[in-house]
Design an enzyme around this catalytic site. Structure first.
Site, mmCIF file in Angstrom:
data_model
loop_
_atom_site.group_PDB
_atom_site.id
_atom_site.type_symbol
_atom_site.label_atom_id
_atom_site.label_comp_id
_atom_site.label_asym_id
_atom_site.label_seq_id
_atom_site.Cartn_x
_atom_site.Cartn_y
_atom_site.Cartn_z
ATOM 1 N N GLY A 112 6.186 6.081 4.862
ATOM 2 C CA GLY A 112 7.015 5.463 5.897
ATOM 3 C C GLY A 112 7.411 4.033 5.620
ATOM 4 N N ASP A 117 16.422 3.422 1.825
ATOM 5 C CA ASP A 117 15.140 2.950 1.285
ATOM 6 C C ASP A 117 15.329 2.245 -0.053
ATOM 7 O OD1 ASP A 117 14.011 4.255 3.399
ATOM 8 O OD2 ASP A 117 12.496 5.292 2.223
ATOM 9 N N GLY A 152 8.499 3.006 2.567
ATOM 10 C CA GLY A 152 9.340 2.951 1.375
ATOM 11 C C GLY A 152 8.566 2.860 0.077
ATOM 12 N N SER A 185 7.825 5.194 -2.024
ATOM 13 C CA SER A 185 8.458 5.933 -3.122
ATOM 14 C C SER A 185 9.656 5.151 -3.666
ATOM 15 C CB SER A 185 8.873 7.335 -2.679
ATOM 16 O OG SER A 185 9.866 7.279 -1.677
ATOM 17 N N ALA A 186 10.487 4.604 -2.779
ATOM 18 C CA ALA A 186 11.665 3.861 -3.228
ATOM 19 C C ALA A 186 11.259 2.596 -3.974
ATOM 20 C CB ALA A 186 12.546 3.513 -2.035
ATOM 21 N N ALA A 187 10.241 1.897 -3.448
ATOM 22 C CA ALA A 187 9.785 0.671 -4.115
ATOM 23 C C ALA A 187 9.287 0.995 -5.520
ATOM 24 C CB ALA A 187 8.680 0.004 -3.298
ATOM 25 N N PRO A 229 0.837 -1.194 0.000
ATOM 26 C CA PRO A 229 0.000 0.000 0.000
ATOM 27 C C PRO A 229 0.875 1.248 0.000
ATOM 28 C CG PRO A 229 -0.125 -1.156 2.131
ATOM 29 C CD PRO A 229 0.817 -1.925 1.279
HETATM 30 O O1 PMV Z 1 9.379 7.854 5.061
HETATM 31 P P1 PMV Z 1 10.227 7.018 4.177
HETATM 32 O O2 PMV Z 1 9.707 5.629 3.942
HETATM 33 O O3 PMV Z 1 10.539 7.694 2.867
HETATM 34 O O4 PMV Z 1 11.650 6.814 4.932
HETATM 35 C C1 PMV Z 1 12.538 7.901 5.102
HETATM 36 C C2 PMV Z 1 13.758 7.514 5.884
HETATM 37 C C3 PMV Z 1 14.650 8.695 6.310
HETATM 38 O O5 PMV Z 1 15.690 8.169 7.123
HETATM 39 C C4 PMV Z 1 13.874 9.716 7.134
HETATM 40 C C5 PMV Z 1 15.256 9.419 5.122
HETATM 41 C C6 PMV Z 1 16.366 8.659 4.426
HETATM 42 O O6 PMV Z 1 16.612 8.964 3.258
HETATM 43 O O7 PMV Z 1 17.016 7.802 5.047
#
Ligand code: PMV
Length: 321
Positions: free
Chosen positions: A104, A151, A106, A108-110, A100
């Protein structure tokens, strides 16, 4: 005449949960991250006009609207890194999968890893995981400003990973960790879409303004990462939980938690979770609770759902997906 299906490229990226060290990791402190068994999947076709994105990820509505400009920038960054001119590209991108799009975990990274892999396939490029990870890191800059790289690393490789950013621009430390067996967790979503970029910039700014307060907290986060690595290796889950609680306290101190996150963290602890903390950028988004065994996982997840929060029941340390 040929009436075949339009060929397309496909790719996937893992969701993740940061167990230790979010935010601190941006500044070179080691962090521990685990991929989860949910992925974002992408399909890319070289058709249409310009670049269009059809986002069918679960829970994507509010998230996609808020992140649309960042998503556009991230795709342009990715294409440039891959030697494709975004001004001239005609691409239809579809996003789906069972991860989903909560902040928090990941998302965007996924999605960046999934899109990079799908573009590579569509353009018949043979790229190593290392290269995909590099491309996704460039894309992550659109969402996180100065991302640590944790991420996209988890999204690319999967598994449980010890990560340390190299602040001098050299290769980051990426070590696969093993754990005796996968452990149940609950990810609770506050429902608030947070802006990671703002959260990361806020920490950097406050640290600069108040080094007397912040530097000792960064040192504590570093010690905590090493202790947590040892506890995971020894499979001392009570200790891992305690350290997660401690990590949450540090995150509160650097002002990235919020009342909804604290509420869910407390609720999980009351229900017997071994430990709980916010995960990812904070300011909303998600928290994670360590809940070994299905019964405990169910008790914690149900308590959150009863209060109207959306949850994900998954595991850390899965080696094969
Ligand atoms: O919120 P997310 O899933 O994009 O995780 C960010 C993680 C951070 O440590 C806040 C940023 C990073 O690039 O490590």
């Amino acid at each position: 005449m040929f009436f075949g299906v339009v060929p397309m490229g496909r790719g996937s990226g893992f969701g993740k949960v940061i167990l230790f060290g979010e935010h601190f990791v941006v500044h070179g402190v080691p962090g521990i991250v685990s991929a989860i068994d949910s992925t974002t999947d992408a399909e890319v076709k070289k058709i249409g006009e310009g670049i269009t994105v059809r986002d069918e990820r679960k829970g994507a509505r509010g998230y996609t609207e808020k992140k649309r400009a960042q998503q556009k920038e991230s795709i342009e960054r990715m294409l440039k890194t891959m030697g494709i001119d975004p001004e001239k590209a005609s691409l239809e991108i579809w996003l789906g999968g069972n991860l989903p799009s909560f902040s928090g975990i990941g998302a965007s990274a996924a999605s960046s890893v999934a899109i990079a892999r799908a573009i590579a396939e569509e353009f018949e490029m043979v790229l190593s995981d290392e290269k995909i990870n590099e491309i996704a890191y460039e894309a992550e800059k659109a969402y996180a400003g100065t991302p640590s790289g944790i991420d996209n690393t988890a999204a690319t490789y999967g598994g449980l990973i010890w990560f340390k950013r190299n602040l001098s621009g050299g290769p980051n430390t990426i070590e696969k960790l093993s754990i005796r067996e996968p452990v149940e967790i609950v990810i609770g979503n506050t429902g608030i879409v947070a802006d990671t970029k703002e959260m990361v910039a806020g920490v950097a700014e406050r640290r600069k303004r108040n080094p007397e307060k912040y530097n000792p907290l960064f040192k504590q986060a570093e010690d905590l990462a090493f202790t947590a690595r040892k506890a995971l290796k020894e499979f001392d889950l009570r200790k891992v939980g305690e350290l997660m609680n401690e990590n949450h306290r540090l995150l509160q101190e650097i002002e990235v938690s919020c009342k909804e996150l604290d509420y869910l963290v407390n609720l999980a602890r009351e229900q017997g979770a071994f430990g709980a903390k916010l995960t990812g950028g904070g300011g909303g988004g998600c928290m994670v609770a360590l809940t070994p065994r299905r019964e405990l996982q169910e008790a914690v997840a149900t308590a959150m759902e009863k209060e109207g929060f959306r949850v994900l029941r998954t595991k850390i340390g899965i080696q094969k997906y």
